[in-house]
Design a protein around this motif. Structure first.
Motif, PDB file in Angstrom:
ATOM      1  N   MET A  47       0.832  -1.192   0.000  1.00 24.86           N
ATOM      2  CA  MET A  47       0.000   0.000   0.000  1.00 24.86           C
ATOM      3  C   MET A  47       0.872   1.250   0.000  1.00 24.86           C
ATOM      4  O   MET A  47       0.600   2.217  -0.706  1.00 24.86           O
ATOM      5  CB  MET A  47      -0.915  -0.007   1.208  1.00 24.86           C
ATOM      6  CG  MET A  47      -2.031   0.987   1.099  1.00 24.86           C
ATOM      7  SD  MET A  47      -2.734   1.340   2.694  1.00 24.86           S
ATOM      8  CE  MET A  47      -1.617   2.564   3.293  1.00 24.86           C
ATOM      9  N   ARG A  48       1.954   1.188   0.792  1.00 22.75           N
ATOM     10  CA  ARG A  48       2.817   2.359   0.837  1.00 22.75           C
ATOM     11  C   ARG A  48       3.429   2.616  -0.539  1.00 22.75           C
ATOM     12  O   ARG A  48       3.520   3.746  -0.997  1.00 22.75           O
ATOM     13  CB  ARG A  48       3.904   2.174   1.884  1.00 22.75           C
ATOM     14  CG  ARG A  48       4.465   3.511   2.336  1.00 22.75           C
ATOM     15  CD  ARG A  48       5.780   3.332   3.069  1.00 22.75           C
ATOM     16  NE  ARG A  48       5.624   2.617   4.336  1.00 22.75           N
ATOM     17  CZ  ARG A  48       6.637   1.964   4.932  1.00 22.75           C
ATOM     18  NH1 ARG A  48       7.831   1.920   4.362  1.00 22.75           N
ATOM     19  NH2 ARG A  48       6.449   1.364   6.071  1.00 22.75           N
ATOM     20  N   LEU A  93       2.993   5.912  -2.683  1.00 22.81           N
ATOM     21  CA  LEU A  93       4.170   6.695  -3.045  1.00 22.81           C
ATOM     22  C   LEU A  93       4.173   6.988  -4.541  1.00 22.81           C
ATOM     23  O   LEU A  93       4.395   8.113  -4.978  1.00 22.81           O
ATOM     24  CB  LEU A  93       5.423   5.911  -2.663  1.00 22.81           C
ATOM     25  CG  LEU A  93       6.687   6.758  -2.499  1.00 22.81           C
ATOM     26  CD1 LEU A  93       6.525   7.660  -1.286  1.00 22.81           C
ATOM     27  CD2 LEU A  93       7.904   5.862  -2.337  1.00 22.81           C
ATOM     28  N   ARG A  94       3.881   5.949  -5.328  1.00 24.03           N
ATOM     29  CA  ARG A  94       3.897   6.136  -6.771  1.00 24.03           C
ATOM     30  C   ARG A  94       2.844   7.150  -7.203  1.00 24.03           C
ATOM     31  O   ARG A  94       3.084   8.019  -8.031  1.00 24.03           O
ATOM     32  CB  ARG A  94       3.646   4.797  -7.467  1.00 24.03           C
ATOM     33  CG  ARG A  94       4.355   4.715  -8.810  1.00 24.03           C
ATOM     34  CD  ARG A  94       4.089   3.407  -9.470  1.00 24.03           C
ATOM     35  NE  ARG A  94       2.652   3.126  -9.509  1.00 24.03           N
ATOM     36  CZ  ARG A  94       2.131   2.029 -10.046  1.00 24.03           C
ATOM     37  NH1 ARG A  94       2.904   1.136 -10.566  1.00 24.03           N
ATOM     38  NH2 ARG A  94       0.824   1.833 -10.039  1.00 24.03           N
ATOM     39  N   LYS A  95       1.674   7.041  -6.585  1.00 22.44           N
ATOM     40  CA  LYS A  95       0.607   7.988  -6.926  1.00 22.44           C
ATOM     41  C   LYS A  95       1.045   9.412  -6.595  1.00 22.44           C
ATOM     42  O   LYS A  95       0.812  10.346  -7.367  1.00 22.44           O
ATOM     43  CB  LYS A  95      -0.662   7.649  -6.141  1.00 22.44           C
ATOM     44  CG  LYS A  95      -1.409   6.465  -6.678  1.00 22.44           C
ATOM     45  CD  LYS A  95      -2.183   6.832  -7.920  1.00 22.44           C
ATOM     46  CE  LYS A  95      -2.673   5.587  -8.614  1.00 22.44           C
ATOM     47  NZ  LYS A  95      -2.906   5.748 -10.028  1.00 22.44           N
ATOM     48  N   VAL A  96       1.699   9.567  -5.417  1.00 26.93           N
ATOM     49  CA  VAL A  96       2.116  10.919  -5.007  1.00 26.93           C
ATOM     50  C   VAL A  96       3.173  11.447  -5.962  1.00 26.93           C
ATOM     51  O   VAL A  96       3.126  12.616  -6.369  1.00 26.93           O
ATOM     52  CB  VAL A  96       2.649  10.896  -3.555  1.00 26.93           C
ATOM     53  CG1 VAL A  96       3.310  12.223  -3.222  1.00 26.93           C
ATOM     54  CG2 VAL A  96       1.519  10.618  -2.591  1.00 26.93           C
ATOM     55  N   ILE A  97       4.091  10.578  -6.377  1.00 29.24           N
ATOM     56  CA  ILE A  97       5.130  11.048  -7.310  1.00 29.24           C
ATOM     57  C   ILE A  97       4.504  11.472  -8.631  1.00 29.24           C
ATOM     58  O   ILE A  97       4.806  12.542  -9.164  1.00 29.24           O
ATOM     59  CB  ILE A  97       6.175   9.930  -7.539  1.00 29.24           C
ATOM     60  CG1 ILE A  97       7.011   9.755  -6.271  1.00 29.24           C
ATOM     61  CG2 ILE A  97       7.078  10.282  -8.712  1.00 29.24           C
ATOM     62  CD1 ILE A  97       7.957   8.591  -6.321  1.00 29.24           C
ATOM     63  N   ASP A 126      -8.526   7.464  -6.449  1.00 29.41           N
ATOM     64  CA  ASP A 126      -7.569   6.355  -6.529  1.00 29.41           C
ATOM     65  C   ASP A 126      -7.412   5.678  -5.172  1.00 29.41           C
ATOM     66  O   ASP A 126      -7.433   4.459  -5.061  1.00 29.41           O
ATOM     67  CB  ASP A 126      -6.208   6.888  -6.989  1.00 29.41           C
ATOM     68  CG  ASP A 126      -6.123   6.946  -8.499  1.00 29.41           C
ATOM     69  OD1 ASP A 126      -6.941   6.265  -9.139  1.00 29.41           O
ATOM     70  OD2 ASP A 126      -5.273   7.668  -9.024  1.00 29.41           O
ATOM     71  N   ILE A 127      -7.235   6.519  -4.148  1.00 31.22           N
ATOM     72  CA  ILE A 127      -7.028   5.981  -2.805  1.00 31.22           C
ATOM     73  C   ILE A 127      -8.278   5.233  -2.343  1.00 31.22           C
ATOM     74  O   ILE A 127      -8.208   4.109  -1.836  1.00 31.22           O
ATOM     75  CB  ILE A 127      -6.710   7.129  -1.815  1.00 31.22           C
ATOM     76  CG1 ILE A 127      -5.475   7.913  -2.290  1.00 31.22           C
ATOM     77  CG2 ILE A 127      -6.491   6.580  -0.421  1.00 31.22           C
ATOM     78  CD1 ILE A 127      -4.234   7.097  -2.425  1.00 31.22           C
ATOM     79  N   LYS A 151      -4.750  -3.369  -8.858  1.00 29.78           N
ATOM     80  CA  LYS A 151      -3.355  -3.822  -8.968  1.00 29.78           C
ATOM     81  C   LYS A 151      -2.441  -2.863  -8.237  1.00 29.78           C
ATOM     82  O   LYS A 151      -2.608  -1.645  -8.277  1.00 29.78           O
ATOM     83  CB  LYS A 151      -2.970  -3.870 -10.451  1.00 29.78           C
ATOM     84  CG  LYS A 151      -3.490  -5.094 -11.136  1.00 29.78           C
ATOM     85  CD  LYS A 151      -2.987  -5.116 -12.563  1.00 29.78           C
ATOM     86  CE  LYS A 151      -4.002  -5.791 -13.457  1.00 29.78           C
ATOM     87  NZ  LYS A 151      -4.176  -5.133 -14.717  1.00 29.78           N
ATOM     88  N   ILE A 152      -1.475  -3.417  -7.563  1.00 32.41           N
ATOM     89  CA  ILE A 152      -0.541  -2.576  -6.834  1.00 32.41           C
ATOM     90  C   ILE A 152       0.510  -2.058  -7.817  1.00 32.41           C
ATOM     91  O   ILE A 152       1.124  -2.797  -8.532  1.00 32.41           O
ATOM     92  CB  ILE A 152       0.153  -3.369  -5.714  1.00 32.41           C
ATOM     93  CG1 ILE A 152      -0.875  -4.029  -4.827  1.00 32.41           C
ATOM     94  CG2 ILE A 152       1.071  -2.462  -4.916  1.00 32.41           C
ATOM     95  CD1 ILE A 152      -1.823  -3.081  -4.160  1.00 32.41           C
TER      96      ILE A 152
END
Lengths: 443, 328
Positions: free
Chosen positions: B5-6, B10-14, B316-317, B327-328
């Motif tokens: 999840m982290r 993280l990818r979403k935030v980037i 998304d979250i 999918k992660i």
């Protein structure tokens, strides 16, 4: 394959009818202003048809297999076209009053007309070609084979079968057929509308009364606040919506397809970069972006078309990319590569034809969105003020508070026109999507 | 799960960060290609050249382009959004925005919530009666509504209300007397509701059909699943199956669609606020264009994009939590 030994009379007739239709269409286009601005257009005919003829010749030479006599036939056909159509129109154009003065003013319009006519010409070219092969060969397939070689002929036959199958499926969808009929009607209005219109909407006119008059015998849809005929404006408006919709849809389709193909096929960095760009355009709210772009770039029809095309390509790119990703992994692509096929060959011959059906359906939905966008921009005063369109009509009506005054005859025609046009494009696109995109088939 | 999840987060935030930077760059250069000298807009013709130069220096417009770009990025994050050039002359944009933002938030928030609520019910009832006359009429209506440009809803409403209730207020968010404290709290609420009614109704109709069609097709898919058959075989109440078994799964795709629709609703408010002179961000967009007020336009445009981005991020979250299959 059935081979008959003599040329059937009906085929000759069909050939003649197709040729006649083509000339008729060119004639209509010339005489009744295909141009978007409503000015005298006869003289442009020469250039337009010349343009179309050149395109036709190019297409013809490409179609025909390497044989001197076949090329001669094509050349002779081209010369005949030029002599019978282009030259007389050129002379007529030169003789037409005021042609020199208006020449430079209308360069853009001329090009537009050229493109439209060339497209129509291309369709007719193919029809003519099939008819000619009917005449030369004993049967259709045999004729095509004679002109193109067996491999091409087989391809044409398969494409023909496929089209027939698609139409069979399409014709079972009632909403789709209905929408298609509506679209044909609106296209007809767009082509012959200016000819039917009692007056030219942009021509200055001394008003008889400054309050809009309700529908009457003289003015079928009533008049607006400048005493101009709403029915004429309605007829002229169909063309604008259609042309802007189709051209803008085409632009966004081309951008979206190219980006989707490159991102999907080359992957890695290309994919990352192009998909970030796609995401960027996907999240940006379209309408504010279009407003800002048009406000900065200026308010001409071409800029409106360009802006709509530039803004709306991202969903196409995504769809194309996803489809390319799955096609890329198929075995025949690998085999083709093992046989030494180059990347450009694989994309052109294997990937693109497989993505194409998907693009067709998407493109029709894009046209619907582009028509909406055009109406929106025009309604909010960001369209070209010199182009009569349905959005333009609504803007003027809103400007004169036609709603509060309940001048419904001024508002309803363009409003209904826009809604019906958008709806029929949606329905046709949706129906095609269901047929061409098996993934979406209903259970 | 926790670690993955982290990573997802993280990818979403980037990605979000990259998109915001891209948008700011785009925004910056978009308004630099605008023709003409922006300083000229601040002062009347024949203004003192020294004053012009002074202001140019004050606004940092005499610096090289990369320094302006840098300042713009810094300024966006520190609340220094420049001054308005035309709409509210020489006032800091950051200070004039809040009332407009609250109005748009109110309008689009109420509109979206109601549209989702009604759209879900509409789609549910249509899907439940699939193939029957109710479904056919409902689906056709939804397709028609889906094809109507947003501004036409507003026009039709005005026409209908002008015909039935000519005294209904069409302009602004409140009556003029609202500002002079001559109303008690009930009158104020009624006044605000009256003014918001037509814009909200237009917004609802704008996105209702889209939601309804998606809920319908998603629910029809879910209703063919085996577990629904199981539930029927157990002898559960039909409406219970619909509400407790089918709906939760059918609503999953709707979450993503709501987020994608925020951009659409933003576009809708731009049209609707203009027609009803409802003074929110959409109205401000038009005013900024009218006055060639490019710093204001830049700010409004930025806010609109950020709203859409935020909505997508939240969706998304949410989707991640609601749907374990993501999918992660």
């Amino acid at each position: 394959m059935v081979k008959s030994t003599k040329i059937e009379q009906s085929k000759v007739l069909k050939f003649l009818i197709i040729i006649a239709c083509f000339f008729l269409l060119v004639g209509i286009a010339e005489a009744f202003n295909w141009g978007l601005t409503t000015s005298n257009m006869e003289y442009t005919g020469a250039f337009l048809v010349g343009f179309a003829a050149i395109l036709m010749a190019a297409a013809f030479l490409k179609f025909i297999k390497e044989s001197a006599s076949q090329r001669m036939v094509a050349l002779i056909l081209l010369i005949v076209t030029v002599v019978t159509v282009t030259l007389p129109l050129a002379i007529l154009g030169l003789l037409a009053p005021g042609s020199v003065r208006e020449l430079e003013f209308n360069v853009v319009t001329m090009m537009m007309d050229g493109i439209v006519i060339a497209l129509v010409g291309y369709v007719f070219l193919i029809l003519m070609f099939v008819s000619i092969s009917d005449l030369i060969g004993k049967s259709r397939v045999h004729g095509i084979e004679k002109l193109m070689g067996p491999a091409r002929a087989e391809k044409v036959r398969l494409a023909n079968d496929r089209l027939k199958k698609i139409w069979k499926q399409y014709s079972t969808n009632r909403a789709g057929v209905f929408a298609l009929i509506v679209l044909i009607i609106i296209t007809t209005i767009a082509v012959i509308g200016p000819f039917l219109a009692p007056e030219e909407p942009l021509q200055p006119k001394i008003p008889e009364s400054l309050t809009p008059q309700p529908p009457s015998d003289r003015h079928w849809f009533g008049t607006d606040s400048e005493d101009k005929d709403v029915w004429s404006q309605f007829l002229y408006g169909a063309k604008t919506s259609l042309i802007v919709g189709i051209l803008a849809g085409l632009i966004s389709l081309i951008i979206g397809t190219v980006i989707g193909l490159v991102a999907g096929y080359f992957g890695r960095v290309w994919d990352e970069v192009l998909m970030r760009l796609t995401d960027f355009f996907l999240v940006i709210p379209w309408f504010p972006l279009m407003i800002v772009l048009v406000a900065i770039l200026g308010r001409s029809l071409w800029i409106v078309i360009f802006v709509i095309g530039i803004v709306s390509w991202s969903p196409t790119a995504r769809v194309v990319r996803a489809s390319v990703l799955s096609i890329k992994e198929k075995m025949y692509i690998e085999r083709s590569r093992a046989l030494g096929a180059k990347t450009s060959h694989i994309i052109r011959r294997h990937i693109f034809p497989n993505v194409f059906p998907l693009i067709v359906a998407t493109s029709i939905l894009l046209v619907a969105e582009a028509i909406f966008s055009e109406a929106f921009l025009a309604f909010f005063g960001l369209g070209d003020p010199n182009v009569v369109g349905w959005g333009w009509m609504l803007e003027r009506a809103h400007d004169q508070s036609a709603m509060l005054n309940l001048w419904w005859w001024w508002i309803l025609p363009p409003a209904v026109g826009i809604i019906v046009l958008i709806m029929s494009f949606y329905l046709v696109g949706d129906t095609l999507d269901e047929i061409l995109n098996p993934r979406l088939k209903r259970r | 799960m926790a670690r993955s999840m982290r990573g997802y987060f993280l990818r979403k935030v980037i990605y979000l960060g990259i998109t915001v930077l891209l948008i700011m760059t785009f925004n910056f250069f978009l308004f630099r290609i605008m023709p003409g000298d922006p300083i000229r807009l601040l002062f009347p013709r024949g203004a003192d050249p020294d004053t012009l130069e002074l202001w140019r220096g004050l606004l940092g417009l005499d610096k090289p382009i990369w320094e302006q770009y840098f300042n713009y990025i810094i300024g966006t994050f520190t609340g220094d959004w420049g001054i308005s050039f035309g709409f509210a002359k020489r006032e800091p944009i950051f200070d004039i925005l809040p009332p407009f933002i609250t109005k748009t938030l109110f309008l689009s928030g109420v509109g979206t919530v109601l549209a989702v609520f009604l759209g879900v019910i509409y789609g549910r009832e249509a899907a439940w009666r699939k193939g029957k006359i109710f479904d056919k009429v409902a689906t056709t209506t939804a397709v028609v509504l889906y094809s109507v440009p947003t501004f036409l809803f507003a026009l039709f409403y005005i026409m209908i209300f002008a015909f039935i209730i000519p005294t209904w207020p069409f302009q602004g968010a409140t009556s003029p007397s609202y500002l002079f404290d001559s109303m008690n709290i009930f009158e104020q609420i009624i006044d605000v509701a009256q003014h918001a009614f037509l814009p909200v109704m237009s917004l609802i109709l704008e996105s209702l059909a889209g939601f309804a069609l998606i809920v319908r097709s998603s629910l029809i898919d879910v209703l063919t699943e085996d577990y629904i058959l199981t539930a029927e075989a157990k002898g559960l109440e039909e409406r219970d199956i619909l509400k407790k078994h089918a709906m939760p799964n059918a609503l999953l795709p709707v979450v993503a669609v709501i987020a994608l629709n925020v951009g659409w609703i933003m576009g809708g408010t731009v049209m609707i606020e203009y027609i009803f002179t409802y003074k929110g961000l959409g109205y401000l967009t038009w005013e900024a264009i009218l006055y060639y007020d490019f710093p204001l336009l830049q700010a409004v445009f930025f806010l609109e994009i950020v709203a859409v981005l935020a909505a997508n991020f939240i969706a998304d979250i949410l989707n991640f939590y609601l749907d374990p299959r993501v999918k992660i």
